[in-house]
Design a protein around this motif. Structure first.
Motif, PDB file in Angstrom:
ATOM      1  N   ILE A  78       0.823  -1.204   0.000  1.00 32.14           N
ATOM      2  CA  ILE A  78       0.000   0.000   0.000  1.00 32.14           C
ATOM      3  C   ILE A  78       0.864   1.263   0.000  1.00 32.14           C
ATOM      4  O   ILE A  78       0.541   2.272  -0.614  1.00 32.14           O
ATOM      5  CB  ILE A  78      -0.887  -0.044   1.265  1.00 32.14           C
ATOM      6  CG1 ILE A  78      -2.064  -0.967   1.021  1.00 32.14           C
ATOM      7  CG2 ILE A  78      -1.336   1.317   1.676  1.00 32.14           C
ATOM      8  CD1 ILE A  78      -2.870  -1.252   2.273  1.00 32.14           C
ATOM      9  N   GLN A  79       1.969   1.166   0.726  1.00 36.00           N
ATOM     10  CA  GLN A  79       2.873   2.289   0.931  1.00 36.00           C
ATOM     11  C   GLN A  79       3.253   2.984  -0.384  1.00 36.00           C
ATOM     12  O   GLN A  79       3.363   4.190  -0.457  1.00 36.00           O
ATOM     13  CB  GLN A  79       4.129   1.733   1.613  1.00 36.00           C
ATOM     14  CG  GLN A  79       5.102   2.741   2.117  1.00 36.00           C
ATOM     15  CD  GLN A  79       5.960   2.120   3.231  1.00 36.00           C
ATOM     16  OE1 GLN A  79       5.610   2.170   4.385  1.00 36.00           O
ATOM     17  NE2 GLN A  79       7.063   1.520   2.838  1.00 36.00           N
ATOM     18  N   ASP A  80       3.415   2.174  -1.449  1.00 38.63           N
ATOM     19  CA  ASP A  80       3.829   2.734  -2.741  1.00 38.63           C
ATOM     20  C   ASP A  80       2.845   3.764  -3.279  1.00 38.63           C
ATOM     21  O   ASP A  80       3.207   4.618  -4.066  1.00 38.63           O
ATOM     22  CB  ASP A  80       3.957   1.618  -3.788  1.00 38.63           C
ATOM     23  CG  ASP A  80       5.099   0.671  -3.445  1.00 38.63           C
ATOM     24  OD1 ASP A  80       5.964   1.071  -2.644  1.00 38.63           O
ATOM     25  OD2 ASP A  80       5.127  -0.448  -3.980  1.00 38.63           O
ATOM     26  N   LEU A  98       2.418   8.899   5.526  1.00 42.26           N
ATOM     27  CA  LEU A  98       2.001   9.052   6.929  1.00 42.26           C
ATOM     28  C   LEU A  98       0.685   8.318   7.115  1.00 42.26           C
ATOM     29  O   LEU A  98      -0.290   8.604   6.419  1.00 42.26           O
ATOM     30  CB  LEU A  98       1.828  10.543   7.284  1.00 42.26           C
ATOM     31  CG  LEU A  98       3.117  11.366   7.328  1.00 42.26           C
ATOM     32  CD1 LEU A  98       2.794  12.843   7.527  1.00 42.26           C
ATOM     33  CD2 LEU A  98       4.044  10.867   8.441  1.00 42.26           C
ATOM     34  N   PHE A  99       0.675   7.349   8.023  1.00 49.61           N
ATOM     35  CA  PHE A  99      -0.515   6.525   8.201  1.00 49.61           C
ATOM     36  C   PHE A  99      -1.148   6.744   9.571  1.00 49.61           C
ATOM     37  O   PHE A  99      -0.541   6.386  10.583  1.00 49.61           O
ATOM     38  CB  PHE A  99      -0.151   5.036   8.113  1.00 49.61           C
ATOM     39  CG  PHE A  99       0.464   4.650   6.808  1.00 49.61           C
ATOM     40  CD1 PHE A  99      -0.327   4.471   5.688  1.00 49.61           C
ATOM     41  CD2 PHE A  99       1.837   4.436   6.698  1.00 49.61           C
ATOM     42  CE1 PHE A  99       0.237   4.095   4.471  1.00 49.61           C
ATOM     43  CE2 PHE A  99       2.405   4.072   5.490  1.00 49.61           C
ATOM     44  CZ  PHE A  99       1.598   3.897   4.376  1.00 49.61           C
ATOM     45  N   PRO A 100      -2.359   7.321   9.623  1.00 50.55           N
ATOM     46  CA  PRO A 100      -3.067   7.303  10.899  1.00 50.55           C
ATOM     47  C   PRO A 100      -3.317   5.830  11.260  1.00 50.55           C
ATOM     48  O   PRO A 100      -3.743   5.060  10.402  1.00 50.55           O
ATOM     49  CB  PRO A 100      -4.402   8.008  10.584  1.00 50.55           C
ATOM     50  CG  PRO A 100      -4.171   8.754   9.299  1.00 50.55           C
ATOM     51  CD  PRO A 100      -3.125   7.987   8.564  1.00 50.55           C
ATOM     52  N   ALA A 101      -2.999   5.467  12.512  1.00 51.26           N
ATOM     53  CA  ALA A 101      -3.136   4.056  12.902  1.00 51.26           C
ATOM     54  C   ALA A 101      -3.878   3.959  14.233  1.00 51.26           C
ATOM     55  O   ALA A 101      -3.536   4.646  15.195  1.00 51.26           O
ATOM     56  CB  ALA A 101      -1.756   3.415  13.003  1.00 51.26           C
ATOM     57  N   ALA A 110       4.940   7.424  10.855  1.00 51.89           N
ATOM     58  CA  ALA A 110       5.767   7.584   9.658  1.00 51.89           C
ATOM     59  C   ALA A 110       6.076   6.225   9.034  1.00 51.89           C
ATOM     60  O   ALA A 110       6.825   5.432   9.600  1.00 51.89           O
ATOM     61  CB  ALA A 110       7.062   8.306  10.020  1.00 51.89           C
ATOM     62  N   GLY A 111       5.439   5.956   7.886  1.00 48.97           N
ATOM     63  CA  GLY A 111       5.706   4.708   7.174  1.00 48.97           C
ATOM     64  C   GLY A 111       5.175   3.501   7.919  1.00 48.97           C
ATOM     65  O   GLY A 111       4.719   3.589   9.061  1.00 48.97           O
ATOM     66  N   LEU A 143       4.292  -0.228  12.790  1.00 52.11           N
ATOM     67  CA  LEU A 143       4.715  -1.442  13.501  1.00 52.11           C
ATOM     68  C   LEU A 143       5.235  -1.115  14.892  1.00 52.11           C
ATOM     69  O   LEU A 143       4.893  -1.773  15.873  1.00 52.11           O
ATOM     70  CB  LEU A 143       5.816  -2.150  12.709  1.00 52.11           C
ATOM     71  CG  LEU A 143       5.353  -3.237  11.729  1.00 52.11           C
ATOM     72  CD1 LEU A 143       6.502  -3.655  10.830  1.00 52.11           C
ATOM     73  CD2 LEU A 143       4.772  -4.433  12.461  1.00 52.11           C
ATOM     74  N   GLU A 144       6.056  -0.065  14.946  1.00 50.19           N
ATOM     75  CA  GLU A 144       6.654   0.358  16.220  1.00 50.19           C
ATOM     76  C   GLU A 144       5.561   0.737  17.228  1.00 50.19           C
ATOM     77  O   GLU A 144       5.563   0.285  18.374  1.00 50.19           O
ATOM     78  CB  GLU A 144       7.519   1.588  15.944  1.00 50.19           C
ATOM     79  CG  GLU A 144       8.810   1.631  16.690  1.00 50.19           C
ATOM     80  CD  GLU A 144       9.670   2.763  16.129  1.00 50.19           C
ATOM     81  OE1 GLU A 144       9.713   3.818  16.781  1.00 50.19           O
ATOM     82  OE2 GLU A 144      10.238   2.603  15.021  1.00 50.19           O
ATOM     83  N   SER A 145       4.589   1.562  16.749  1.00 54.05           N
ATOM     84  CA  SER A 145       3.511   2.004  17.640  1.00 54.05           C
ATOM     85  C   SER A 145       2.618   0.845  18.043  1.00 54.05           C
ATOM     86  O   SER A 145       2.102   0.784  19.161  1.00 54.05           O
ATOM     87  CB  SER A 145       2.662   3.085  16.966  1.00 54.05           C
ATOM     88  OG  SER A 145       3.474   4.192  16.651  1.00 54.05           O
TER      89      SER A 145
END
Length: 526
Positions: free
Chosen positions: A325-327, A333-336, A365-366, A371-373
């Motif tokens: 999807i990122q492409d 910037l993805f609201p998660a 960011a990305g 993943l980190e969050s």
């Protein structure tokens, strides 16, 4: 590789096995495509069903991307509609059809022991890149009466001519019952299908009287071309319907009636790429299921369990789908959000808490940031329930509703174990969202039966809520287990996952633009 050409396959069968004791068979052909590099076959599509015939000429085409450098194996299964009677099959590579004389190939059908199953005929034609779509409407007057009781039940069959002078069926109108002066519904057809982009090619039209037993009576025929049809934009065009056999026999024969072209209009069909090039921004939002049905994150059986050596099922799905999807997301910037957990400090249940704990700006960011969050949230929240999709769908819908001019399109990615609690509210939310510039991708992780997700997908039956139907299909459901190996920690084919996850987004975006009559902005010349 980049698909260079699209190839259209037309299918006919001859001398099929007769399985129906009371009438002839009602055949349908199902095309399977072999997944490259494996022995697995995947259904690509099926023709319409034709009643009562052992020699069907199917109208519905298969349009395939033809990759010169790949061996594209095809399997055609012929079956009886409704009954599971198998009438035979044929295996062929797409290249063989294209490479055979005049793009025509006839193969025997096999697979029913001790029986001759007849043959399948395949015709391959490369499609021109003409992207116009025609809408036209026809009516007829004083057609010949064919039925002993009552008047005729007329319908039209359109054929485009091929370069070798033969004809390929490309459209059938509906049947208008019991009249010699039918008015058919307007219909749309790609110019490619009508004449393959060659405006002067003959288009032949046959007029038939429909009969229940499949032996439709021929009333007559006439010929025209795209160029001639298109003149109807300014005037009515009247065609004489002629029956050659009658013409020979009867001295005084004039015609078997007339057909009038009432209207004809052309519009260009835009592609997904046209909109992206024209500056439409795709915005992705991620929502992750933090409900207790996933299992305690500290337990190896949990779908959220991550060991030092491998990602959890959720992380793997998020990473795999997110990278695809990122492409397409311009600012990356993805609201998660998470849903279904008790959130600190006060342990309130939330169905849309920001994974980065920042209510003002939930963007990460990305995919790495998401993943980190996500991992951070797992340490701080308590998995709970119920599993409610509606709040996060409504939240994204609210943002999508702010800009509806086609410059922004939203995609919500929901990753879930599929045990949904608020089905009614979710259906309502999706039906409301179906008129907005947004799509929803649901990725199911874990071993559950995902019947509810399949219903939300709406591919088989259009989704409805309290009598309101979804304006368009906006949900795509993908069971993640179909794409991972037995250990569950390796994606077998990123390419196949990518294709299936994003399969419906272009069409969904186009359907939004089309119903709103939004044209792509012209991209600045490079």
């Amino acid at each position: 590789s980049v698909p260079g050409t699209k190839v259209e396959l037309t299918v006919s069968c001859r001398n099929l096995l007769d399985m129906d004791t009371f009438s002839k068979s009602d055949p349908v052909v199902v095309l399977f495509v072999q997944v490259s590099g494996s022995s697995e076959w995947k259904e690509f599509g099926r023709t319409e069903v034709i009643d009562n015939t052992l020699n069907p000429d199917f109208v519905r085409k298969f349009v395939l991307d033809y990759y010169f450098e790949e061996k594209q194996n095809l399997r055609f299964d012929v079956a009886l509609f409704g009954a599971q009677d198998f009438l035979g099959q044929a295996f062929v590579a797409l290249g063989e059809v294209i490479g055979s004389q005049r793009g025509r190939l006839e193969r025997p059908l096999t697979g029913v022991p001790g029986k001759r199953c007849g043959t399948i005929l395949l015709l391959a034609e490369e499609l021109s890149n003409c992207r116009d779509i025609v809408t036209m409407q026809l009516c007829a007057n004083k057609l010949d009466k064919k039925d002993f009781f009552g008047k005729s039940d007329p319908f039209l069959v359109f054929y485009r001519s091929n370069e070798d002078g033969t004809f390929t069926i490309c459209h059938k109108t509906e049947v208008v019952k019991n009249t010699l002066n039918p008015v058919w519904q307007p219909f749309t057809i790609p110019v490619r299908a009508l004449c393959n982009g060659d405006y002067d090619r003959t288009v032949k039209i046959d007029v038939y009287d429909w009969d229940r037993d499949g032996s439709h009576d021929f009333i007559g025929e006439f010929a025209t071309s795209y160029r001639e049809l298109s003149r109807a934009q300014s005037q009515f065009t009247v065609y004489e319907v002629l029956n050659p056999r009658k013409k020979c026999k009867k001295k005084k024969y004039v015609n078997s009636g007339t057909v009038t072209l009432l209207s004809f209009s052309v519009e260009s069909e835009f592609t997904f790429v046209d909109y992206i090039r024209g500056g439409t921004q795709l915005n992705f939002t991620v929502a992750i299921d933090f409900t207790a049905s996933n299992g305690l994150p500290s337990q190896p059986t949990s779908l959220h369990y991550a060991s030092p050596y491998q990602l959890s099922a959720y992380a793997l799905a998020l990473k795999a789908v997110g990278e695809i999807i990122q492409d397409y997301d311009s600012d990356k910037l993805f609201p998660a959000y998470g849903f279904g957990a008790k959130v600190p400090p006060d342990g309130k249940i939330s169905h849309q808490f920001p994974l980065n704990n920042n209510v003002e700006n939930p963007s990460c960011a990305g995919i790495e940031g998401v993943l980190e969050s996500y991992l951070q949230s797992l340490r701080t929240v308590q998995l709970y329930g119920p599993t409610n999709f509606a709040p996060v769908i409504n939240q994204v819908a609210g943002i999508a509703a702010q800009v509806t001019d086609g410059s922004q399109y939203h995609v919500l990615l929901i990753i879930t174990d599929g045990v949904i609690s608020d089905m009614l509210q979710t259906k309502e939310a999706i039906v409301t969202a179906s008129s907005l510039p947004m799509s929803i991708i649901i990725v199911g992780v874990g071993p559950a039966e995902f019947e509810a997700m399949e219903e939300l997908d709406g591919d088989e039956v259009r989704l409805s809520s309290r009598g309101r139907y979804a304006e368009r299909d906006i949900v795509q459901f993908v069971p993640f287990r179909d794409y991972v190996d037995d250990s569950g920690n390796q994606v077998l084919s990123m390419a196949r996952l990518a294709k299936d996850v994003l399969a419906e987004i272009p069409e969904q975006l186009l359907s939004y633009m089309k119903t709103r009559d939004i044209k792509p902005r012209r991209a600045d010349p490079e």
